[in-house]
Structure formats: structure tokens, C-alpha cells
Motif scaffolding. Structure first.
Motif, PDB file in Angstrom:
ATOM      1  N   ARG A  96      -4.683  -4.732  -0.428  1.00 26.25           N
ATOM      2  CA  ARG A  96      -5.828  -4.598   0.482  1.00 26.25           C
ATOM      3  C   ARG A  96      -6.321  -5.953   0.994  1.00 26.25           C
ATOM      4  O   ARG A  96      -6.562  -6.130   2.189  1.00 26.25           O
ATOM      5  CB  ARG A  96      -6.960  -3.876  -0.244  1.00 26.25           C
ATOM      6  CG  ARG A  96      -8.176  -3.590   0.624  1.00 26.25           C
ATOM      7  CD  ARG A  96      -9.261  -2.868  -0.169  1.00 26.25           C
ATOM      8  NE  ARG A  96      -9.712  -3.643  -1.323  1.00 26.25           N
ATOM      9  CZ  ARG A  96      -9.449  -3.321  -2.599  1.00 26.25           C
ATOM     10  NH1 ARG A  96      -8.734  -2.248  -2.893  1.00 26.25           N
ATOM     11  NH2 ARG A  96      -9.899  -4.081  -3.591  1.00 26.25           N
ATOM     12  N   HIS A 101       0.832  -1.203   0.000  1.00 25.25           N
ATOM     13  CA  HIS A 101       0.000   0.000   0.000  1.00 25.25           C
ATOM     14  C   HIS A 101       0.867   1.253   0.000  1.00 25.25           C
ATOM     15  O   HIS A 101       0.564   2.230  -0.708  1.00 25.25           O
ATOM     16  CB  HIS A 101      -0.915  -0.016   1.227  1.00 25.25           C
ATOM     17  CG  HIS A 101      -1.708   1.238   1.419  1.00 25.25           C
ATOM     18  ND1 HIS A 101      -2.738   1.606   0.580  1.00 25.25           N
ATOM     19  CD2 HIS A 101      -1.619   2.227   2.362  1.00 25.25           C
ATOM     20  CE1 HIS A 101      -3.261   2.747   1.003  1.00 25.25           C
ATOM     21  NE2 HIS A 101      -2.600   3.147   2.065  1.00 25.25           N
ATOM     22  N   GLN A 117       2.106   2.278  -3.339  1.00 24.75           N
ATOM     23  CA  GLN A 117       1.077   2.830  -4.212  1.00 24.75           C
ATOM     24  C   GLN A 117       0.787   4.296  -3.898  1.00 24.75           C
ATOM     25  O   GLN A 117      -0.023   4.915  -4.589  1.00 24.75           O
ATOM     26  CB  GLN A 117      -0.214   2.008  -4.049  1.00 24.75           C
ATOM     27  CG  GLN A 117      -0.060   0.573  -4.514  1.00 24.75           C
ATOM     28  CD  GLN A 117      -1.161  -0.333  -4.013  1.00 24.75           C
ATOM     29  OE1 GLN A 117      -2.214   0.131  -3.578  1.00 24.75           O
ATOM     30  NE2 GLN A 117      -0.927  -1.634  -4.053  1.00 24.75           N
ATOM     31  N   ASN A 118       1.458   4.819  -2.894  1.00 26.39           N
ATOM     32  CA  ASN A 118       1.148   6.169  -2.429  1.00 26.39           C
ATOM     33  C   ASN A 118       2.394   7.005  -2.200  1.00 26.39           C
ATOM     34  O   ASN A 118       2.459   7.791  -1.251  1.00 26.39           O
ATOM     35  CB  ASN A 118       0.319   6.095  -1.145  1.00 26.39           C
ATOM     36  CG  ASN A 118      -1.066   5.546  -1.385  1.00 26.39           C
ATOM     37  OD1 ASN A 118      -1.983   6.262  -1.743  1.00 26.39           O
ATOM     38  ND2 ASN A 118      -1.217   4.236  -1.204  1.00 26.39           N
ATOM     39  N   GLU A 162      -3.185  -2.816 -12.687  1.00 25.29           N
ATOM     40  CA  GLU A 162      -3.177  -1.878 -11.563  1.00 25.29           C
ATOM     41  C   GLU A 162      -4.267  -2.237 -10.554  1.00 25.29           C
ATOM     42  O   GLU A 162      -4.052  -2.137  -9.339  1.00 25.29           O
ATOM     43  CB  GLU A 162      -3.380  -0.447 -12.072  1.00 25.29           C
ATOM     44  CG  GLU A 162      -3.349   0.617 -10.998  1.00 25.29           C
ATOM     45  CD  GLU A 162      -2.011   0.724 -10.287  1.00 25.29           C
ATOM     46  OE1 GLU A 162      -2.013   1.136  -9.109  1.00 25.29           O
ATOM     47  OE2 GLU A 162      -0.967   0.412 -10.892  1.00 25.29           O
ATOM     48  N   ARG A 167      -3.667  -3.184  -6.471  1.00 30.59           N
ATOM     49  CA  ARG A 167      -4.320  -2.559  -5.319  1.00 30.59           C
ATOM     50  C   ARG A 167      -5.135  -3.576  -4.528  1.00 30.59           C
ATOM     51  O   ARG A 167      -5.176  -3.530  -3.290  1.00 30.59           O
ATOM     52  CB  ARG A 167      -5.174  -1.375  -5.780  1.00 30.59           C
ATOM     53  CG  ARG A 167      -4.313  -0.269  -6.372  1.00 30.59           C
ATOM     54  CD  ARG A 167      -5.055   0.996  -6.741  1.00 30.59           C
ATOM     55  NE  ARG A 167      -4.102   1.973  -7.256  1.00 30.59           N
ATOM     56  CZ  ARG A 167      -3.361   2.778  -6.503  1.00 30.59           C
ATOM     57  NH1 ARG A 167      -3.488   2.739  -5.177  1.00 30.59           N
ATOM     58  NH2 ARG A 167      -2.510   3.626  -7.054  1.00 30.59           N
TER      59      ARG A 167
END
Length: 454
Positions: free
Chosen positions: A372, A228, A231-232, A364, A368
Motif C-alpha cells: 500500500r 496487492h 495478497q488477494n 503480515e 500489506r
């Protein structure tokens, strides 16, 4: 994180950048496996992270490995920051995570032996010091303010920059651990095929190895918080790289991508010179503000290539970067997975067919979903548990075809058994840890240190 690279002399023509990548080409019989893993060190009596210096510290461990097991020093500004021996390196991540970058070896059996030897050496030098190490994708309890900073100039530059891009960059640097494998290619076409499979199936690896469901002392809502995080942060140098799947992709397209990634630094005479946000294209023209009038060397190019962080990346080999760290079984299973998929042509072709036609949105979306939900994740009709089962079948066949047996007559596919069990149960390490947290641990997360210690 990388140590300073040794690439070569001055860059006199742009073609040298792609030629540098092409130097990684090797015939099949020379392909090797380079496994890297990071781990969190802690003090058993306080459960705090290890400081750099002191009687119970990272420095004490490095000195012990040097003095007792024949490792050579790597220093920066007088500080001991790493070790080398016979093609392997021990290095430090920003928050004191201890990393083994293994020597290039021929089989997963060799990887297993090397990893066990390393953990045994670390245990020997920490005996009596009350120091432990654990394998998880993210530090489950420690806050950002508790993490020490290792004395490396690269990290001093990166830390404030990471606070400006994305939202979770410093968490990535200081509070995550990964296991990855570095693999060879025979040609440009072979690199392209392997990189496409690597990127497409990286979400499967993320799901299978998910082991970071906690942060700041409580569940974080993710199975892989480490994934995660990636991804940020800093979109300029992370992600799934849709251009890799475009017609005509090859060495030159990879060079163009890396050239467009903003620089971090230039390494000169033991010092990291701040070049944050500057352009390597300007550097090629002698117009880098940090070093006006100077042109880069191939060593500078090699350094710059280490500052791109997609889910899989190319240097003079391909790095698979999508997995959380975990127990010893994970440290062998990750290279076994990718060797099985990419070092046997039949398995590689089958993996190519499995992922052919997936769109960037699907890749993609799976990425994600893996962070999660782990193996329970799905996107647009693609279910990660089903994909993991198919992927493991291909990898098992690829390893069996390689035919590398141990002294008991077992091939390398034995190292995938832990992953097959996860698929059959539909449960990752993260799921198992959450079950303990909500069950026998009764919400007492301090019990995770003993549970995940090596």
C-alpha cells in the motif's frame, strides 16, 4: 511461470520427496546466483501489447533470438514457447511477458553482464520492428481483455481456475512482472535460516522495488499493485507461511505444505492433463482421478512444487519472490540485496537477529503496508523505511565481505546504490512515477512507456 521440470523416475516411498529437496544442498564454494526477470513488450506506434504471432510479435522475437544468437528451441504442441542456452532460458508468461531465467552465475557482476547481453540481443532482433520493452510491476494501461494468451497448456488450465479463487488471479497471470533471485543452501539448517530471513524481510524488498502504482490507466491506490494482487488470490498456495517459523521446521514440513496444495495438472507426453483441485497425496496412493492407478514420478513432484506461490519458496534452491520488476538497476539490485543478506554468514546471522521475535501478525502487517505505502509503510511500530536502511547496511557488509571485485576494483555493493538512494529520499520508483503523472505528465499516462522502456 515454469517450464516442465525434470525430476526423475517413479516415487516409491514418501521420503523421496524430502530427499529431492535435499539434493539442492551445495557447499559454499558451489553456491550460485540465478536471476529471473519479466518484462512487458509493446508496439511503439499503438502502445498495445505484443501478440504471440505476426511480423511484430513474441514469436518473431523468439525466432530472431534462435536464429541470430544460438538459442535452442522449446516447443509445446508444435508452438515455439521458449528458448534455452548454456543453462539459461527465455520463456513466456501468460500475457506475453518475456522472461529471462538466467544461468547460475558466481557474482552479481556476472548477473549484470548476462542481463545486459540479453537486453542487447532483444534490442537487436526488434530493431526496425517498432517494438519496445518496459520494466514495471503491473501493466499500467492495458485492460484484461487486451492481453493475449500464450499457447501453453499450463495457462489454459490455470486461467479459469484463477477466476474462481481469490479475486485478482488473472491480473497476476497476465498483467504483472517481477524480478526474483534463486539462491543455494548448504544444509537443511541453512535452508531454514535463509527461508525465515527471506520471508520476514520480503516486505522490505516489496517496498524498495515498488513500481506498480497504476492500473487501467490511472493510479490504483497502491505503491505495488503486483504485491496487492498476491495478497488477494488463492490463499492455499500464497502468503507468508507462519509454519516456517515454528520449531522443528525443515524439509519434511515443507513437503507436508506442498502436498496439501491442490494440484493444477500432470504433464505427460507434451500435454497438460487437467488435475485441478486434486490431491498429490491421492496421487502417491495411485488414486488420482486424472490418472487412476498411476503413481507420480519425481518430475511430477518437481512440477507440483512450481505451483505454490508464497513470498519465498523452496525447490532445490530458495526463490525470493516479493519484488516488482523495474529498470535495469532493479534487475541487478534485487539479487545483490539477497546475496548480501544470505551468502555471508555474518550478514545472515545479523538479519536473523533483526527479525527474531517478530510475530506472524507483524510480518503480515508489514507485507500489506509495503504494497500500500512502499517505504512509508509501517505496522505495529515497525517502519519499513527504517528496516530498509538496516537491511541495506547488512547487505552492503555481506557483499563487501564476499570481496568479488570488477575490473575497476568495485565490489558487488555498488549494485545496492540505487536502493540506498531510495531509502535516503524515502521514495520508490512508484513514488517517482506518481510525481511525474501528477506533475510534468499532467495525467497523460501514455508517457510511461518511453519513461520505463529498456
Amino acid at each position: 511461470m515454469s517450464i516442465p521440470q525434470q525430476g526423475g523416475g517413479p516415487i516409491e516411498r514418501r521420503e523421496q520427496l524430502a530427499d529431492y529437496i535435499a539434493l539442492g544442498e551445495k557447499p559454499r564454494e558451489s553456491w550460485r546466483i540465478g536471476t529471473e526477470h519479466e518484462k512487458f513488450g509493446f508496439l511503439w506506434d499503438t502502445l498495445e501489447p505484443l501478440p504471440y504471432e505476426g511480423p511484430r510479435s513474441i514469436l518473431a522475437i523468439l525466432e530472431g533470438l534462435r536464429d541470430r544468437f544460438g538459442w535452442s528451441e522449446l516447443r509445446e504442441s508444435g508452438k515455439l514457447i521458449g528458448l534455452s542456452r548454456a543453462g539459461a532460458n527465455v520463456s513466456l508468461e501468460p500475457g506475453g511477458q518475456l522472461e529471462l531465467s538466467g544461468a547460475p552465475v558466481e557474482t552479481i557482476h556476472d548477473t549484470d553482464a548476462e542481463t545486459r547481453q540479453h537486453l542487447s540481443e532483444v534490442a537487436a532482433v526488434t530493431e526496425g520492428l517498432g517494438i519496445g520493452f518496459m520494466g514495471l510491476g503491473a501493466a499500467p494501461v492495458w485492460g484484461q481483455d487486451q492481453m493475449p494468451m500464450m499457447p501453453k497448456g499450463r495457462y489454459a488450465l490455470m486461467t479459469p481456475y484463477m477466476q474462481k479463487v481469490g479475486t485478482l488471479g488473472t491480473q497476476m497471470m497476465y498483467r504483472t512482472c517481477t524480478v526474483q533471485v534463486n539462491l543455494d543452501y548448504a544444509s537443511e539448517a541453512d535452508m531454514v535460516q535463509k527461508l525465515r530471513v527471506a520471508l520476514a524481510l520480503q516486505p522490505v524488498a516489496t517496498a524498495l522495488f515498488a513500481s506498480s502504482p497504476f492500473l487501467d490507466g490511472k493510479p490504483n491506490g497502491m505503491k505495488s499493485w503486483r504485491a496487492h494482487i498476491w495478497q488477494n488470490l488463492d490463499a492455499a498456495r500464497t502468503g507468508m507461511l507462519p509454519f516456517v517459523f515454528e520449531e522443528g521446521f525443515g524439509y519434511e514440513a515443507w513437503v507436508d505444505y506442498v502436498l496439501d496444495v491442490p494440484m493444477y495438472f500432470v504433464y505427460r507426453d507434451g500435454t497438460y492433463i487437467d488435475a485441478l483441485g486434486q490431491s498429490f497425496r491421492d496421487f502417491l496412493k495411485g488414486r488420482l482421478p486424472a490418472l487412476p492407478g498411476e503413481v507420480p514420478t519425481l518430475s511430477d513432484w518437481a512440477d507440483h512444487m512450481t505451483t505454490v506461490f508464497p513470498e519465498a519458496r523452496v525447490k532445490k534452491y530458495i526463490e525470493m519472490r516479493g519484488a516488482d520488476c523495474g529498470p535495469l538497476s532493479h534487475l541487478n539490485a534485487l539479487p545483490a540485496l539477497w546475496v548480501g543478506l544470505t551468502y555471508d554468514q555474518g550478514a545472515l546471522d545479523a538479519a536473523t537477529e533483526l527479525t527474531r521475535g517478530w510475530t506472524h501478525e507483524q510480518r503480515e502487517g508489514l507485507r500489506r503496508a509495503a504494497a500500500r505505502d512502499g517505504l512509508a509503510g509501517e505496522f505495529d511500530g515497525l517502519k519499513l523505511r527504517d528496516l530498509a536502511a538496516e537491511t541495506l547496511t547488512l547487505a552492503e557488509a555481506g557483499l563487501a565481505a564476499r570481496g568479488h571485485l570488477d575490473d575497476r576494483g568495485a565490489d558487488e555493493a555498488q549494485f545496492l546504490a540505487v536502493l540506498r538512494d531510495k531509502v535516503e529520499r524515502g521514495a520508490t520508483a512508484a513514488d517517482d512515477l506518481l510525481a511525474k503523472y501528477h506533475g510534468e505528465w499532467q495525467g497523460e499516462l501514455s508517457r510511461i512507456y518511453a519513461d520505463c522502456a529498456y
